[in-house]
Design an enzyme around this catalytic site. Structure first.
Site, PDB file in Angstrom:
ATOM      1  N   GLU A  37      -6.363  -5.125  -8.852  1.00 42.46           N
ATOM      2  CA  GLU A  37      -6.850  -4.958  -7.473  1.00 42.46           C
ATOM      3  C   GLU A  37      -5.741  -5.070  -6.428  1.00 42.46           C
ATOM      4  O   GLU A  37      -5.860  -4.512  -5.348  1.00 42.46           O
ATOM      5  CB  GLU A  37      -7.960  -5.971  -7.153  1.00 42.46           C
ATOM      6  CG  GLU A  37      -9.321  -5.619  -7.719  1.00 42.46           C
ATOM      7  CD  GLU A  37      -9.466  -6.050  -9.163  1.00 42.46           C
ATOM      8  OE1 GLU A  37      -8.444  -6.444  -9.810  1.00 42.46           O
ATOM      9  OE2 GLU A  37     -10.600  -5.988  -9.674  1.00 42.46           O
ATOM     10  N   HIS A  39      -2.608  -3.881  -6.705  1.00 44.85           N
ATOM     11  CA  HIS A  39      -2.038  -2.531  -6.605  1.00 44.85           C
ATOM     12  C   HIS A  39      -3.041  -1.584  -5.933  1.00 44.85           C
ATOM     13  O   HIS A  39      -2.661  -0.754  -5.113  1.00 44.85           O
ATOM     14  CB  HIS A  39      -1.743  -1.971  -8.001  1.00 44.85           C
ATOM     15  CG  HIS A  39      -0.763  -2.766  -8.808  1.00 44.85           C
ATOM     16  ND1 HIS A  39      -1.129  -3.503  -9.901  1.00 44.85           N
ATOM     17  CD2 HIS A  39       0.580  -2.925  -8.686  1.00 44.85           C
ATOM     18  CE1 HIS A  39      -0.062  -4.077 -10.435  1.00 44.85           C
ATOM     19  NE2 HIS A  39       0.990  -3.760  -9.710  1.00 44.85           N
TER      20      HIS A  39
HETATM   21  P1  AMP Z   1       4.474  -4.714  -9.593  1.00 42.44           P
HETATM   22  O1  AMP Z   1       3.730  -3.703 -10.398  1.00 42.44           O
HETATM   23  O2  AMP Z   1       4.219  -6.120  -9.993  1.00 42.44           O
HETATM   24  O3  AMP Z   1       5.932  -4.381  -9.436  1.00 42.44           O
HETATM   25  O4  AMP Z   1       3.878  -4.604  -8.117  1.00 42.44           O
HETATM   26  C1  AMP Z   1       3.857  -3.387  -7.411  1.00 42.44           C
HETATM   27  C2  AMP Z   1       3.482  -3.666  -5.988  1.00 42.44           C
HETATM   28  O5  AMP Z   1       2.195  -4.271  -5.939  1.00 42.44           O
HETATM   29  C3  AMP Z   1       4.454  -4.628  -5.297  1.00 42.44           C
HETATM   30  O6  AMP Z   1       4.666  -4.196  -3.971  1.00 42.44           O
HETATM   31  C4  AMP Z   1       3.701  -5.929  -5.336  1.00 42.44           C
HETATM   32  O7  AMP Z   1       4.054  -6.814  -4.305  1.00 42.44           O
HETATM   33  C5  AMP Z   1       2.277  -5.453  -5.168  1.00 42.44           C
HETATM   34  N1  AMP Z   1       1.343  -6.463  -5.661  1.00 42.44           N
HETATM   35  C6  AMP Z   1       1.348  -7.071  -6.869  1.00 42.44           C
HETATM   36  N2  AMP Z   1       0.364  -8.000  -6.946  1.00 42.44           N
HETATM   37  C7  AMP Z   1      -0.252  -7.985  -5.742  1.00 42.44           C
HETATM   38  C8  AMP Z   1      -1.338  -8.723  -5.174  1.00 42.44           C
HETATM   39  N3  AMP Z   1      -1.980  -9.658  -5.862  1.00 42.44           N
HETATM   40  N4  AMP Z   1      -1.702  -8.440  -3.902  1.00 42.44           N
HETATM   41  C9  AMP Z   1      -1.055  -7.490  -3.189  1.00 42.44           C
HETATM   42  N5  AMP Z   1      -0.038  -6.758  -3.661  1.00 42.44           N
HETATM   43  C10 AMP Z   1       0.367  -7.004  -4.914  1.00 42.44           C
END
Ligand code: AMP
Length: 287
Positions: A37, A39
């Site tokens: 959620e 992402h």
């Molecule tokens: P990642 O796949 O972990 O590299 O995350 C991709 C993007 O999704 C990054 O900009 C993260 O900061 C964002 N993201 C990951 N988890 C969350 C969350 N719980 N709430 C909001 N954005 C998130």
């Protein structure tokens, strides 16, 4: 929805669209997949604010240390592309590691030391250099109007804001998106998949501690010492939790703040990283 794996093909499609459509706005959401959620909230915001949305799914080897979880990081690709389709994404970009590492668009990047050496910096040497290099690689190919990042990875977000300004001035807008949490407050993360039972219960203490810290600061402007003590008590009540750091910093500079009462130009950020078994979790709260 198109799924594209080749950098060259993506470039030619995007340049063609630029020519054909004239002015249109392209929103970009970079991810490492295992979409949840958090992402999805970024994708939805991009969908609302742009007429084209591109999501990349790429587990970036440059941002993992030698003993980190690069190989076991979850990669549920069919599920992820299904989510993107359902959310109305126009293009999913899935470049192969080999192609990225060889690309002329991938260059070394040194983020501002003051930002990359703070918080997670000492625990993950080279991590933010790897993140910055890959995000700029994507920006050079995709040339988005807006790119969406979660506040969950706050230090990453600040570093990307700075390196984007350095290379693209104001041509690419970095959009900050609030952290999405589970019902108990645990920040959604692809790494939550590693947690079950006892470990998940321990992980719920993280947000509890951060909220309590914020409450103390807002209610009584106490000494930093006593805020730390209270937050640590909450975290360390769980034997499963090992604390990497717990810091109160200026949310722009990421410099430590000792005098909580002083007038300031930017909000405070309480940020923490903990290890639960082999899983490292980060979280933060703005005050
Ligand atoms: P990642 O796949 O972990 O590299 O995350 C991709 C993007 O999704 C990054 O900009 C993260 O900061 C964002 N993201 C990951 N988890 C969350 C969350 N719980 N709430 C909001 N954005 C998130």
């Amino acid at each position: 929805m198109r799924i594209i794996r080749s950098t060259r093909i993506l470039e030619s499609i995007l340049r063609q669209e630029e020519r054909e459509r004239g002015r249109y706005s392209l929103g970009f959401v970079p991810t490492m997949g295992a979409l949840h959620e958090g992402h999805i909230s970024l994708i939805r915001r991009a969908r609302r604010e742009n007429n084209r949305v591109l999501v990349s799914i790429f587990v970036n080897p440059l941002q993992f240390g030698p003993h980190e979880d690069f190989h076991r990081y979850p990669r549920p690709l069919a599920k992820d592309t299904g989510i993107c389709r359902r959310e109305g994404v126009d293009i999913v970009f899935l470049p192969a590691v080999r192609e990225v590492l060889r690309s002329k668009y991938l260059r070394k990047e040194r983020p501002p030391k003051s930002l990359s050496a703070a918080l997670c910096g000492p625990f993950r040497p080279g991590h933010f250099e790897g993140v910055a290099a890959i995000v700029l690689f994507f920006f050079r190919i995709i040339r988005p109007d807006k790119a969406y990042f979660g506040e969950k990875d706050y230090q990453q977000l600040r570093i990307i804001e700075e390196v984007t300004l350095r290379h693209f001035k104001r041509k690419i807008e970095i959009v900050r998106c609030p952290t999405v949490r589970e019902e108990g407050g645990l920040a959604k993360s692809s790494r939550n998949a590693y947690l079950s039972g006892e470990k998940r219960r321990a992980a719920m203490k993280i947000y509890k501690a951060l909220r309590e810290g914020r409450r103390m600061i807002l209610n009584s402007s106490p000494k930093a010492e006593s805020v730390f003590r209270t937050m640590k008590c909450i975290l360390e009540a769980s034997p499963a939790i090992q604390l990497d750091y717990l810091s109160i910093v200026d949310s722009k500079t990421l410099k430590k703040v000792v005098k909580l009462k002083a007038r300031r130009r930017h909000p405070l950020l309480i940020a923490t990283a903990v290890r639960i078994g082999k899983t490292r979790l980060i979280d933060n709260i703005l005050v």
